[in-house]
Write a protein that holds these residues in place. Sequence first.
Motif, PDB file in Angstrom:
ATOM      1  N   THR A  39      -1.547 145.353 -26.995  1.00  0.00           N
ATOM      2  CA  THR A  39      -0.329 144.659 -26.593  1.00  0.00           C
ATOM      3  C   THR A  39      -0.472 144.203 -25.149  1.00  0.00           C
ATOM      4  O   THR A  39      -0.731 145.023 -24.259  1.00  0.00           O
ATOM      5  CB  THR A  39       0.896 145.593 -26.732  1.00  0.00           C
ATOM      6  N   ILE A  40      -0.277 142.919 -24.923  1.00  0.00           N
ATOM      7  CA  ILE A  40      -0.361 142.362 -23.577  1.00  0.00           C
ATOM      8  C   ILE A  40       0.974 142.617 -22.879  1.00  0.00           C
ATOM      9  O   ILE A  40       2.015 142.203 -23.375  1.00  0.00           O
ATOM     10  CB  ILE A  40      -0.685 140.860 -23.625  1.00  0.00           C
ATOM     11  N   THR A  41       0.914 143.299 -21.757  1.00  0.00           N
ATOM     12  CA  THR A  41       2.138 143.600 -21.015  1.00  0.00           C
ATOM     13  C   THR A  41       2.360 142.639 -19.857  1.00  0.00           C
ATOM     14  O   THR A  41       3.492 142.412 -19.458  1.00  0.00           O
ATOM     15  CB  THR A  41       2.136 145.047 -20.489  1.00  0.00           C
ATOM     16  N   GLN A  42       1.276 142.073 -19.307  1.00  0.00           N
ATOM     17  CA  GLN A  42       1.430 141.112 -18.214  1.00  0.00           C
ATOM     18  C   GLN A  42       0.142 140.320 -18.036  1.00  0.00           C
ATOM     19  O   GLN A  42      -0.952 140.856 -18.175  1.00  0.00           O
ATOM     20  CB  GLN A  42       1.765 141.828 -16.906  1.00  0.00           C
ATOM     21  N   VAL A  43       0.308 139.039 -17.741  1.00  0.00           N
ATOM     22  CA  VAL A  43      -0.808 138.174 -17.371  1.00  0.00           C
ATOM     23  C   VAL A  43      -0.439 137.536 -16.045  1.00  0.00           C
ATOM     24  O   VAL A  43       0.664 137.002 -15.900  1.00  0.00           O
ATOM     25  CB  VAL A  43      -1.068 137.076 -18.432  1.00  0.00           C
ATOM     26  N   VAL A  44      -1.364 137.595 -15.097  1.00  0.00           N
ATOM     27  CA  VAL A  44      -1.138 136.993 -13.782  1.00  0.00           C
ATOM     28  C   VAL A  44      -2.222 135.948 -13.549  1.00  0.00           C
ATOM     29  O   VAL A  44      -3.408 136.263 -13.574  1.00  0.00           O
ATOM     30  CB  VAL A  44      -1.193 138.053 -12.657  1.00  0.00           C
ATOM     31  N   ILE A  45      -1.788 134.714 -13.361  1.00  0.00           N
ATOM     32  CA  ILE A  45      -2.679 133.631 -12.939  1.00  0.00           C
ATOM     33  C   ILE A  45      -1.928 132.897 -11.842  1.00  0.00           C
ATOM     34  O   ILE A  45      -0.868 132.324 -12.096  1.00  0.00           O
ATOM     35  CB  ILE A  45      -3.044 132.683 -14.092  1.00  0.00           C
ATOM     36  N   SER A  46      -2.472 132.949 -10.643  1.00  0.00           N
ATOM     37  CA  SER A  46      -1.757 132.412  -9.494  1.00  0.00           C
ATOM     38  C   SER A  46      -2.751 131.902  -8.460  1.00  0.00           C
ATOM     39  O   SER A  46      -3.819 132.481  -8.297  1.00  0.00           O
ATOM     40  CB  SER A  46      -0.891 133.521  -8.880  1.00  0.00           C
ATOM     41  N   PRO A  47      -2.377 130.853  -7.737  1.00  0.00           N
ATOM     42  CA  PRO A  47      -3.264 130.386  -6.673  1.00  0.00           C
ATOM     43  C   PRO A  47      -3.315 131.348  -5.488  1.00  0.00           C
ATOM     44  O   PRO A  47      -4.186 131.242  -4.646  1.00  0.00           O
ATOM     45  CB  PRO A  47      -2.676 129.033  -6.262  1.00  0.00           C
ATOM     46  N   VAL A  48      -2.398 132.316  -5.442  1.00  0.00           N
ATOM     47  CA  VAL A  48      -2.349 133.234  -4.296  1.00  0.00           C
ATOM     48  C   VAL A  48      -2.638 134.684  -4.689  1.00  0.00           C
ATOM     49  O   VAL A  48      -2.379 135.590  -3.914  1.00  0.00           O
ATOM     50  CB  VAL A  48      -0.981 133.142  -3.572  1.00  0.00           C
ATOM     51  N   ALA A  49      -3.157 134.923  -5.888  1.00  0.00           N
ATOM     52  CA  ALA A  49      -3.473 136.285  -6.327  1.00  0.00           C
ATOM     53  C   ALA A  49      -4.698 136.238  -7.233  1.00  0.00           C
ATOM     54  O   ALA A  49      -4.996 135.205  -7.824  1.00  0.00           O
ATOM     55  CB  ALA A  49      -2.292 136.886  -7.080  1.00  0.00           C
ATOM     56  N   ILE A  50      -5.382 137.369  -7.321  1.00  0.00           N
ATOM     57  CA  ILE A  50      -6.485 137.470  -8.270  1.00  0.00           C
ATOM     58  C   ILE A  50      -5.870 137.661  -9.659  1.00  0.00           C
ATOM     59  O   ILE A  50      -4.951 138.459  -9.842  1.00  0.00           O
ATOM     60  CB  ILE A  50      -7.400 138.666  -7.915  1.00  0.00           C
ATOM     61  N   SER A  51      -6.387 136.931 -10.613  1.00  0.00           N
ATOM     62  CA  SER A  51      -5.817 136.973 -11.962  1.00  0.00           C
ATOM     63  C   SER A  51      -6.062 138.330 -12.611  1.00  0.00           C
ATOM     64  O   SER A  51      -7.007 139.036 -12.263  1.00  0.00           O
ATOM     65  CB  SER A  51      -6.432 135.861 -12.812  1.00  0.00           C
ATOM     66  N   ARG A  52      -5.200 138.651 -13.547  1.00  0.00           N
ATOM     67  CA  ARG A  52      -5.392 139.893 -14.305  1.00  0.00           C
ATOM     68  C   ARG A  52      -4.562 139.836 -15.580  1.00  0.00           C
ATOM     69  O   ARG A  52      -3.562 139.141 -15.665  1.00  0.00           O
ATOM     70  CB  ARG A  52      -5.094 141.106 -13.458  1.00  0.00           C
ATOM     71  N   THR A  53      -5.022 140.621 -16.554  1.00  0.00           N
ATOM     72  CA  THR A  53      -4.302 140.795 -17.811  1.00  0.00           C
ATOM     73  C   THR A  53      -4.132 142.286 -18.030  1.00  0.00           C
ATOM     74  O   THR A  53      -5.109 143.027 -18.037  1.00  0.00           O
ATOM     75  CB  THR A  53      -5.094 140.172 -18.986  1.00  0.00           C
ATOM     76  N   ASP A  54      -2.892 142.711 -18.176  1.00  0.00           N
ATOM     77  CA  ASP A  54      -2.596 144.113 -18.428  1.00  0.00           C
ATOM     78  C   ASP A  54      -2.334 144.298 -19.917  1.00  0.00           C
ATOM     79  O   ASP A  54      -1.558 143.539 -20.516  1.00  0.00           O
ATOM     80  CB  ASP A  54      -1.371 144.563 -17.628  1.00  0.00           C
ATOM     81  N   VAL A  55      -2.978 145.286 -20.501  1.00  0.00           N
ATOM     82  CA  VAL A  55      -2.874 145.547 -21.935  1.00  0.00           C
ATOM     83  C   VAL A  55      -2.520 147.023 -22.140  1.00  0.00           C
ATOM     84  O   VAL A  55      -3.189 147.900 -21.595  1.00  0.00           O
ATOM     85  CB  VAL A  55      -4.205 145.232 -22.656  1.00  0.00           C
ATOM     86  N   SER A  56      -1.465 147.269 -22.905  1.00  0.00           N
ATOM     87  CA  SER A  56      -1.082 148.648 -23.205  1.00  0.00           C
ATOM     88  C   SER A  56      -0.260 148.657 -24.494  1.00  0.00           C
ATOM     89  O   SER A  56       0.767 147.994 -24.564  1.00  0.00           O
ATOM     90  CB  SER A  56      -0.260 149.243 -22.065  1.00  0.00           C
ATOM     91  N   PRO A  57      -0.678 149.328 -25.527  1.00  0.00           N
ATOM     92  CA  PRO A  57      -1.907 150.108 -25.575  1.00  0.00           C
ATOM     93  C   PRO A  57      -3.123 149.191 -25.721  1.00  0.00           C
ATOM     94  O   PRO A  57      -3.046 148.117 -26.308  1.00  0.00           O
ATOM     95  CB  PRO A  57      -1.738 150.968 -26.828  1.00  0.00           C
TER      96      PRO A  57
END
Length: 189
Positions: A39-57
């Motif tokens: 389950t994807i809990t958060q995806v971050v794609i931003s010009p001012v942050a390093i991207s990430r995808t949080d998955v739980s579980p």
Amino acid sequence: MRLFSIVLFCLCWLGVCWLGMMTVHETGHILAAVASGGTITQVVISPVAISRTDVSPNRWPALVVWLGPLFGAIFPLVVWSLIPRNWVWPRGLLQFFAGFCLIANGAYLGIGSFEQVGDCKEILRTGSPIWTMWLFGVVTIPCGFWMWHRLGSPPDLFKDDSPVNSQAAWLSAFALAMIAGTAWFVSPS
């Protein structure tokens, strides 16, 4: 004015490549998470942050973490290979982007493994040996530079027959503004 157009084009296209690379990389994580029942809990794609995808579980953490850089390196190559050779300008832009993605993903794992940043820490935590990240970098970084080398010399941009003109510069600036404006933080509910 020509120098301004070339500089604007190059800077904006680098920005487009950076945001595009993060998007493709995170798409790999997302595809693996969905395919493995996570389950994807958060995806971050931003010009001012390093991207990430949080998955739980996260049922298959090794698959999810590795598919980011693998998909991020391979998918742009596949797209580039599908562009007809007579589409010189789009093919060249995608060739640069594919090379950028190879270098960025390879450096991220190969060099990032020493500080265990981001995905590197998770890759080690899931049991992959550190040398697998070094091997990934040793393969992808030279391939990316080889793709760039095949585009020609950077001074070629300054030649009279260069396709970089004010229209190309402003189009790349517009593309960067559109992509940066749609960069997102997503928290599915």
